[in-house]
Write an enzyme that holds these catalytic residues in place. Structure first.
Site, PDB file in Angstrom:
ATOM      1  N   ARG A 147       0.858  -1.182   0.000  1.00  0.00           N
ATOM      2  CA  ARG A 147       0.000   0.000   0.000  1.00  0.00           C
ATOM      3  C   ARG A 147       0.887   1.221   0.000  1.00  0.00           C
ATOM      4  O   ARG A 147       1.967   1.226   0.622  1.00  0.00           O
ATOM      5  CB  ARG A 147      -0.885   0.029   1.257  1.00  0.00           C
ATOM      6  CG  ARG A 147      -2.092  -0.875   1.184  1.00  0.00           C
ATOM      7  CD  ARG A 147      -3.155  -0.283   0.250  1.00  0.00           C
ATOM      8  NE  ARG A 147      -4.396  -1.046   0.263  1.00  0.00           N
ATOM      9  CZ  ARG A 147      -4.765  -1.900  -0.682  1.00  0.00           C
ATOM     10  NH1 ARG A 147      -3.972  -2.139  -1.707  1.00  0.00           N
ATOM     11  NH2 ARG A 147      -5.936  -2.507  -0.598  1.00  0.00           N
ATOM     12  N   GLU A 199      -4.051   7.603  -5.224  1.00  0.00           N
ATOM     13  CA  GLU A 199      -4.199   6.933  -6.517  1.00  0.00           C
ATOM     14  C   GLU A 199      -5.519   7.372  -7.147  1.00  0.00           C
ATOM     15  O   GLU A 199      -6.512   7.513  -6.439  1.00  0.00           O
ATOM     16  CB  GLU A 199      -4.206   5.416  -6.331  1.00  0.00           C
ATOM     17  CG  GLU A 199      -2.895   4.898  -5.770  1.00  0.00           C
ATOM     18  CD  GLU A 199      -2.897   3.359  -5.587  1.00  0.00           C
ATOM     19  OE1 GLU A 199      -3.852   2.701  -6.027  1.00  0.00           O
ATOM     20  OE2 GLU A 199      -1.940   2.854  -5.010  1.00  0.00           O
ATOM     21  N   HIS A 222      -0.699   0.546  -9.997  1.00  0.00           N
ATOM     22  CA  HIS A 222      -1.397  -0.420  -9.134  1.00  0.00           C
ATOM     23  C   HIS A 222      -1.966  -1.582  -9.958  1.00  0.00           C
ATOM     24  O   HIS A 222      -3.187  -1.811  -9.984  1.00  0.00           O
ATOM     25  CB  HIS A 222      -2.505   0.274  -8.333  1.00  0.00           C
ATOM     26  CG  HIS A 222      -2.904  -0.506  -7.110  1.00  0.00           C
ATOM     27  ND1 HIS A 222      -3.397   0.072  -5.966  1.00  0.00           N
ATOM     28  CD2 HIS A 222      -2.876  -1.832  -6.856  1.00  0.00           C
ATOM     29  CE1 HIS A 222      -3.663  -0.850  -5.061  1.00  0.00           C
ATOM     30  NE2 HIS A 222      -3.357  -2.022  -5.581  1.00  0.00           N
ATOM     31  N   SER A 277      -0.044  -4.774 -10.144  1.00  0.00           N
ATOM     32  CA  SER A 277       0.800  -5.954  -9.955  1.00  0.00           C
ATOM     33  C   SER A 277       0.006  -7.255  -9.846  1.00  0.00           C
ATOM     34  O   SER A 277       0.463  -8.299 -10.267  1.00  0.00           O
ATOM     35  CB  SER A 277       1.683  -5.783  -8.714  1.00  0.00           C
ATOM     36  OG  SER A 277       0.912  -5.863  -7.534  1.00  0.00           O
TER      37      SER A 277
END
Lengths: 323, 323
Positions: B232, B261, B280, B282
């Site tokens: 995070r 984000e 973001h 992955s």
């Protein structure tokens, strides 16, 4: 088994074809006469040398400079895995022993292939482009676990690549010249290519492998397939690869080796969409020159003692035969 | 053990906080009343729902919309591994059961981390820059085999990362909140950071982990170390990381998650030298939405049958406790 000729008396002459210095050779002080040469003086110096060390592995000068008849080195060592750049017919026919740098590049190249495979699966080149544009654009990527790879070339480098891809849970088939346990023969190649998500070229350059990745073979591959060449540039018909990417026959490719190196600034390959171009660096990790130097010194000890050499190239096949 | 409250009679209402449709919910037709809401109507709808499905895992709306008293869902499921975006004190104190998407993202995130580690070791971002400039520039790269990684976060994602890095022959230590077999406790963290070539942040965001990667911790790391955050954003003090890269305290970093984000176009992070920025992504491999949908449906079957739920979050700790 393979003992290379050496002078019966006197200090041997080691001729080094180099572009960059090799500090480790200081270890031979007093035991060998070390002479350095560039490409232009090679033909003139070769007849007077007992050993030739091809330290400048990018040079093809040995092919034209090798003496047809008369005195010549009994042993040639190249600081590279491939030997295509020096094996002319005259050298192949002679009794000179050729050795290579087998072993040094296996793990680095295997990791480099894994880096390319994962970068393509995770769309990393596009991520870096979007970063440059300061654009946040989420995309879905691919899992590599459960995908299939076909590694062409079953020498130590190909086997290291297969081990590394298998460690990432990629189902990996190895293809070599001769089928054996764990290695498919050429007859299986097209079937394996038609099912592979990843096709890795890591074969030696020989008459049999020259141009093997041509339009027909790219046509056999899946539209989702990605191709990587870490072997030799001439394994690939470069225009056919560019065309296959352009027509979306395959989804992507990465070349670390090229027919002409360095790749010219005006080569169209730099700009082919979906193609990653890198400058023949896959095997070259920090410390590699020291490792190559130490490997030559170990071979030199064997040679000087009249013991059999290792890493001996089968000059007819064009590589070191092995397991 | 953990059975969530459900209505004794009638058709249950499943409220879905969504940004994109979730086709799999058609499977509940006739068995549940599916209602969709956006953030603005969430507070009004929550008291009438039996189940809340947080499908829009980027939303933090649950924190402010959660009813302090009175009727509320007995079960909240989030289509994410992290639960920091919904755990407000009122929800933590209530008897509502919270479940997460444990398991779905482990392998994809582990592969993503391996992709970043290998790309940094092999200098791939620079290779792509040089390709754009049509410049052939050979560099030495790094072997990853034999290097050391420290993975912070010992849940399923951290453990999958450790497994994958170990498969690449990287010596990998795992750090968690509680020391146990194969997992170091927080007391070992600084010592491990000071020796790591790769530091991977994969911890849940809790009061204890918030801002844990600060100037002091980047100062502890080696100048050759590279840092990756797939947990995070708020685990990291972003200015401290930018500063550490700028001052060469560490050699490189990659962030897939950020405090805010999507990352704003004018964020300085886009342009920090040595920093890879990704959006973001992955854990999000092709098919992930289907997997998340199926996982919710499996949990729903348990809930509807009055059976214990799995993937139950410890609301005090802020994650699913495990092995």
């Amino acid at each position: 088994m393979t003992v290379a000729a050496r002078p019966s008396t006197g200090t041997p002459t080691v001729l080094v074809l180099d572009a960059e210095p090799l500090p480790r050779l200081g270890r031979l002080t007093g035991r060998a006469r070390i002479e350095h040469t560039d490409e232009s003086a090679l033909a003139e110096r070769l007849p007077h040398a007992d050993v030739l060390l091809v330290w400048d592995f990018a040079s093809h000068a040995v092919r034209s400079a090798w003496p047809g008849e008369g005195p010549r080195p009994g042993w040639v060592h190249t600081a590279s895995a491939g030997v295509d750049h020096l094996l002319c017919p005259e050298l192949a026919a002679s009794d000179t022993v050729v050795t290579n740098a087998r072993g040094i590049f296996d793990q680095p190249i295997a990791e480099y292939v894994a880096a390319l495979v994962l970068a393509m699966a995770k769309d990393l080149p596009r991520t870096l482009e979007l970063q440059r544009e300061r654009t946040w654009r989420h995309r879905e990527s691919r899992k590599v676990a459960g995908t299939r790879a076909c590694v062409v070339g079953s020498g130590p480098i190909g086997r290291a690549i297969a081990r590394t891809l298998k460690a990432l849970d990629i189902t990996t088939a190895l293809v070599g010249r001769t089928p054996r346990t764990g290695v498919h023969g050429p007859d299986d190649l097209d079937r394996l290519l038609s099912r592979a998500d990843w096709v890795i070229a890591a074969a030696p350059l020989t008459e049999r492998t020259h141009g093997m990745f041509d339009a027909r073979r790219f046509g056999v591959m899946q539209p989702s397939a990605r191709f990587v060449n870490v072997g030799r540039g001439q394994l690939v018909v470069e225009e056919a690869l560019a065309d296959a990417l352009d027509k979306r026959w395959i989804a992507g490719a990465a070349l670390d080796v090229f027919t002409d190196e360095p790749l010219a600034a005006d080569s169209p390959l730099w700009g082919v969409p979906g193609l990653i171009v890198s400058p023949h660096m896959s095997g070259d990790t920090v410390g590699w020159r020291d490792e190559l130097g130490n490997q030559f010194l170990e071979l030199y000890e064997r040679w000087a003692a009249g013991r059999p050499l290792v890493n001996v190239v089968d000059k007819k096949r064009g590589y070191v035969p092995g397991h």
